[in-house]
Scaffold this active site. Sequence first.
Site, short mmCIF file in Angstrom:
data_model
loop_
_atom_site.label_atom_id
_atom_site.label_comp_id
_atom_site.label_asym_id
_atom_site.label_seq_id
_atom_site.Cartn_x
_atom_site.Cartn_y
_atom_site.Cartn_z
N ARG A 63 24.54 55.13 69.91
CA ARG A 63 24.68 53.99 69.02
C ARG A 63 23.54 53.96 67.98
NH1 ARG A 63 27.47 49.82 71.09
NH2 ARG A 63 26.76 50.35 73.20
N TYR A 64 22.34 54.31 68.43
CA TYR A 64 21.16 54.28 67.55
C TYR A 64 20.75 55.73 67.27
CZ TYR A 64 20.84 49.68 69.85
OH TYR A 64 21.11 48.44 70.36
N ARG A 67 18.12 57.59 70.02
CA ARG A 67 18.29 57.53 71.47
C ARG A 67 19.77 57.50 71.83
NH1 ARG A 67 16.58 53.27 68.83
NH2 ARG A 67 17.13 51.13 69.38
N CYS A 76 27.89 51.75 91.69
CA CYS A 76 26.61 51.07 91.91
C CYS A 76 26.47 50.73 93.39
CB CYS A 76 26.56 49.76 91.12
SG CYS A 76 26.94 49.95 89.37
N CYS A 80 27.42 43.41 90.26
CA CYS A 80 26.92 42.13 89.76
C CYS A 80 28.09 41.38 89.13
CB CYS A 80 25.83 42.39 88.74
SG CYS A 80 24.56 43.52 89.38
N CYS A 83 28.37 41.67 85.30
CA CYS A 83 28.17 43.00 84.71
C CYS A 83 28.97 43.19 83.42
CB CYS A 83 28.59 44.07 85.71
SG CYS A 83 28.45 45.74 85.03
N ARG A 85 29.69 45.98 82.18
CA ARG A 85 30.57 47.15 82.32
C ARG A 85 31.49 46.97 83.51
NH1 ARG A 85 25.86 50.89 80.85
NH2 ARG A 85 26.01 50.86 78.58
N ASP A 244 26.24 39.01 78.30
CA ASP A 244 27.29 39.52 77.41
C ASP A 244 28.62 38.83 77.66
OD1 ASP A 244 25.79 41.53 75.97
OD2 ASP A 244 25.65 42.59 77.88
N ASP A 281 22.98 41.77 72.73
CA ASP A 281 23.76 42.92 72.26
C ASP A 281 24.91 42.34 71.45
OD1 ASP A 281 23.50 45.81 72.77
OD2 ASP A 281 22.92 45.12 74.77
N LYS A 288 21.40 45.85 69.66
CA LYS A 288 20.58 44.72 70.16
C LYS A 288 19.79 44.10 69.04
CE LYS A 288 19.50 46.25 74.79
NZ LYS A 288 20.41 47.39 74.65
S1 SF4 Z 1 24.79 45.28 86.13
FE1 SF4 Z 1 26.70 46.47 86.35
S2 SF4 Z 1 26.06 48.60 86.16
FE2 SF4 Z 1 24.22 47.41 86.62
S3 SF4 Z 1 24.03 47.44 88.89
FE3 SF4 Z 1 25.13 45.56 88.34
S4 SF4 Z 1 27.29 46.18 88.51
FE4 SF4 Z 1 26.13 48.07 88.36
#
Ligand code: SF4
Length: 326
Positions: A63-64, A67, A76, A80, A83, A85, A244, A281, A288
Amino acid sequence: MASERYPVAITPEMAALIDPCDPTDPIAAQFVPSAAELDETPDERADPIADDPFSPVEGVVHRYPDRALLKIVNACAVYCRFCFRREMVGPGRGGLSAKALPAAIAYIESQPQIWEVILSGGDPLILSPRRIKDVVGRLAAIPHVQVIRVHTRIPVVAPERIGAALLRALRTEKATFVVLHANHPRELTPEARAACARLVDAGIPMLSQSVLLRGVNDDVATLGTLMRTFVACRIKPYYLHHADLAPGTAHLRTTIAEGQALMRSLRGRFSGLCQPTYVLDIPDGHGKSPIGPNYVNQRGAGESDAGATTLIEDYNGRRHAYPPKP
Ligand code: SF4
C-alpha cells in the site's frame, strides 16, 4: 449465531483471565462471541481497509512505497471479535502455499523501494519456528529489505510459544521488531511479561499496538495502565487504532471524538513514553492517518482568525500564544 458466522478460539491463558461473574468482562468482550455481531451497519465492509486492491500477488499487501505486508498465515491462536480481517482468517486456513510463498518473496525482491516487510496474517507466530526461520531468512537475504516487523498476539495469548527455537528463528542480521497486540492490562500476565522479556533480552525491540474498544479500554485509567504496563515491560507504545469498520463490530467501536478525548487525558498525566499515536486506517485503502487531538490554534468562542497568533493548548486545556509576547 455469531459463532457460526465468525471464527472462535480462545487460549487457556486468556480463558483463565475471564471473570465468569462479570457480564462486562473486558477479556470476554474481546474473545467470546456476542449476538451483537449479527447486527451489521451499512458502513461496515468485509475488507475494511481494502487489502485486496493493494495485493499484487497472493499474500502481499503493498500500500505504501517503502513497506509491504507479507501475510504468511490466515489463522490465529485467538479470534478477536473486532478483527478487521475477520472475513479472511479462521481455523484451518493455513500458511501461504509452497507455490505462493516464493512468488510473494520474488515480488518483494523485485521492488527495490521496499525497505521494511511486516509479517502479518493472521498471526505469524502460530507457525513453527522452522517455518518462521525459513521466511525470515529469505527476507533477510534481500539486500534492500532492512527491517522485518512481526505483528503478533502470541506473547500474551500463548506465551509458552516464545521459546529458544522461536528466538533463534527471529534472529537475523537485519533489524527485527516484534509488535505486540494487546488491549487490556490484564492480558500482560506474569507469563506474558516473561515471554516479552525473553524477546527483548534476545535483542528484539518491541512495540505495541492496541485497538480502542468500547467496554474494554475506553477509559483513561485502563488505557493509561495499559500503556504503563507496556513501558514497564520494555515495550514502546506505538499505535492506538481506531476500530475498523469490520462487519458486526459496531458495539465495540467508539467515536473518534471519544478517542481524541482519551488521548488528551493521557497527555500530561502519563509519561511521554506512554503516548501511542492514535490512528485510523481510512476505509477503501487510503492508508493510516494520525487522528489524535490538535494542540495548535485551538480557538475558543468569540476568538477570531483576525491578526492570527498561533495558540498552543497545554495539557490542562489552557491556550498560550506562540511566540509569547516579548
Ligand atoms: S486481530 Fe485478527 S488477525 Fe489479529 S490475532 Fe485477532 S483475530 Fe487474529
